[in-house]
Design a protein around this motif. Sequence first.
Motif, PDB file in Angstrom:
ATOM      1  N   SER A  59       0.811  -1.091  -0.236  1.00 39.20           N
ATOM      2  CA  SER A  59      -0.014   0.138   0.100  1.00 39.20           C
ATOM      3  C   SER A  59       1.000   1.409   0.138  1.00 39.20           C
ATOM      4  N   TYR A  60       1.824   1.173   1.023  1.00 41.89           N
ATOM      5  CA  TYR A  60       2.788   2.395   0.800  1.00 41.89           C
ATOM      6  C   TYR A  60       3.445   2.363  -0.449  1.00 41.89           C
ATOM      7  N   GLY A  61       3.906   1.461  -1.046  1.00 43.98           N
ATOM      8  CA  GLY A  61       4.616   1.650  -2.329  1.00 43.98           C
ATOM      9  C   GLY A  61       3.878   2.075  -3.407  1.00 43.98           C
ATOM     10  N   ILE A  62       2.748   1.573  -3.539  1.00 45.38           N
ATOM     11  CA  ILE A  62       1.411   2.213  -4.398  1.00 45.38           C
ATOM     12  C   ILE A  62       1.343   3.816  -4.273  1.00 45.38           C
ATOM     13  N   ASP A  63       1.385   4.252  -3.059  1.00 47.83           N
ATOM     14  CA  ASP A  63       1.388   5.639  -2.684  1.00 47.83           C
ATOM     15  C   ASP A  63       2.785   6.471  -3.062  1.00 47.83           C
ATOM     16  N   MET A  64       3.686   5.868  -2.733  1.00 53.13           N
ATOM     17  CA  MET A  64       5.128   6.389  -3.266  1.00 53.13           C
ATOM     18  C   MET A  64       5.011   6.527  -4.836  1.00 53.13           C
ATOM     19  N   VAL A  65       4.566   5.585  -5.645  1.00 49.22           N
ATOM     20  CA  VAL A  65       4.695   5.420  -6.955  1.00 49.22           C
ATOM     21  C   VAL A  65       3.817   6.735  -7.517  1.00 49.22           C
ATOM     22  N   ARG A  66       2.756   6.656  -6.729  1.00 44.11           N
ATOM     23  CA  ARG A  66       1.608   8.091  -7.449  1.00 44.11           C
ATOM     24  C   ARG A  66       2.239   9.043  -7.110  1.00 44.11           C
ATOM     25  N   GLN A  67       3.074   9.461  -6.084  1.00 40.10           N
ATOM     26  CA  GLN A  67       3.757  10.739  -5.584  1.00 40.10           C
ATOM     27  C   GLN A  67       4.850  11.116  -6.551  1.00 40.10           C
ATOM     28  N   VAL A  68       5.396   9.965  -7.228  1.00 39.65           N
ATOM     29  CA  VAL A  68       6.641  10.444  -7.951  1.00 39.65           C
ATOM     30  C   VAL A  68       6.573   9.980  -9.301  1.00 39.65           C
ATOM     31  N   ILE A  69       5.230   9.923  -9.697  1.00 46.39           N
ATOM     32  CA  ILE A  69       5.094   9.486 -11.097  1.00 46.39           C
ATOM     33  C   ILE A  69       5.430  10.622 -12.217  1.00 46.39           C
ATOM     34  N   LEU A  70       5.271  11.842 -12.153  1.00 45.51           N
ATOM     35  CA  LEU A  70       5.694  12.796 -12.724  1.00 45.51           C
ATOM     36  C   LEU A  70       7.294  13.371 -12.510  1.00 45.51           C
ATOM     37  N   GLN A  71       7.884  12.770 -11.592  1.00 49.74           N
ATOM     38  CA  GLN A  71       9.368  13.300 -11.297  1.00 49.74           C
ATOM     39  C   GLN A  71      10.191  12.405 -12.332  1.00 49.74           C
ATOM     40  N   LYS A  72      11.350  13.160 -12.847  1.00 53.07           N
ATOM     41  CA  LYS A  72      12.112  12.508 -13.641  1.00 53.07           C
ATOM     42  C   LYS A  72      13.472  12.355 -13.079  1.00 53.07           C
ATOM     43  N   SER A  73      14.245  10.931 -13.407  1.00 54.20           N
ATOM     44  CA  SER A  73      15.514  10.841 -12.631  1.00 54.20           C
ATOM     45  C   SER A  73      16.341  11.866 -13.205  1.00 54.20           C
ATOM     46  N   PRO A  74      17.547  12.260 -12.231  1.00 53.86           N
ATOM     47  CA  PRO A  74      18.416  13.218 -12.893  1.00 53.86           C
ATOM     48  C   PRO A  74      19.120  12.988 -14.167  1.00 53.86           C
ATOM     49  N   ALA A  75      19.641  11.529 -14.089  1.00 55.75           N
ATOM     50  CA  ALA A  75      20.565  11.375 -15.512  1.00 55.75           C
ATOM     51  C   ALA A  75      19.844  10.754 -16.552  1.00 55.75           C
TER      52      ALA A  75
END
Length: 164
Positions: A111-127
């Motif tokens: 459940s926590y992992g699903i929430d984390m994925v939702r929070q970062v879905i629009l973020q891009k990795s730096p490299a």
Amino acid sequence: MPKTVRIYIQSIDKLNKTMGYLLALMLLVMTVVIFAQIISRYLLGESLSWSEELARFIMVWGVFIGSAIATRYQSLIAVEILPQKLPERFAKWVKLLVYAIIIIFCYYLFSYGIDMVRQVILQKSPAMQISMAIPYSSVPIGTLLIFLNTVVVLFESLWKEEAE
């Protein structure tokens, strides 16, 4: 053991075999990427900006997939002193309690992992500039794999005890 349980166990074992091949491929890719980074940095004088990030993401995925497979074969590090010191019938109940706790933990981590994925879905990795949902999705997917394998171990433990 009921037929549906046997089918479930066989399905998870096939999934684990596939995950084992995927894990081997991931290890190969990680090794090649790290080797390419070393060659690039020390022989060519240029660093690959994406190599460390890719290796890190592969490592995280590999830990979850490897943990799931290790769960199936009961190869994870465990403290066995309590079950070893207890009478056999109590040791069985302690192991069943541990499996139940793992299943509950998997539910919350998933459940926590699903929430984390939702929070970062629009973020891009730096490299690499990929969605951070890709590395973060290792948490819910890996937890689901651990859960499925824990259920297999629980079923085998229950039906092994009945057979004896």
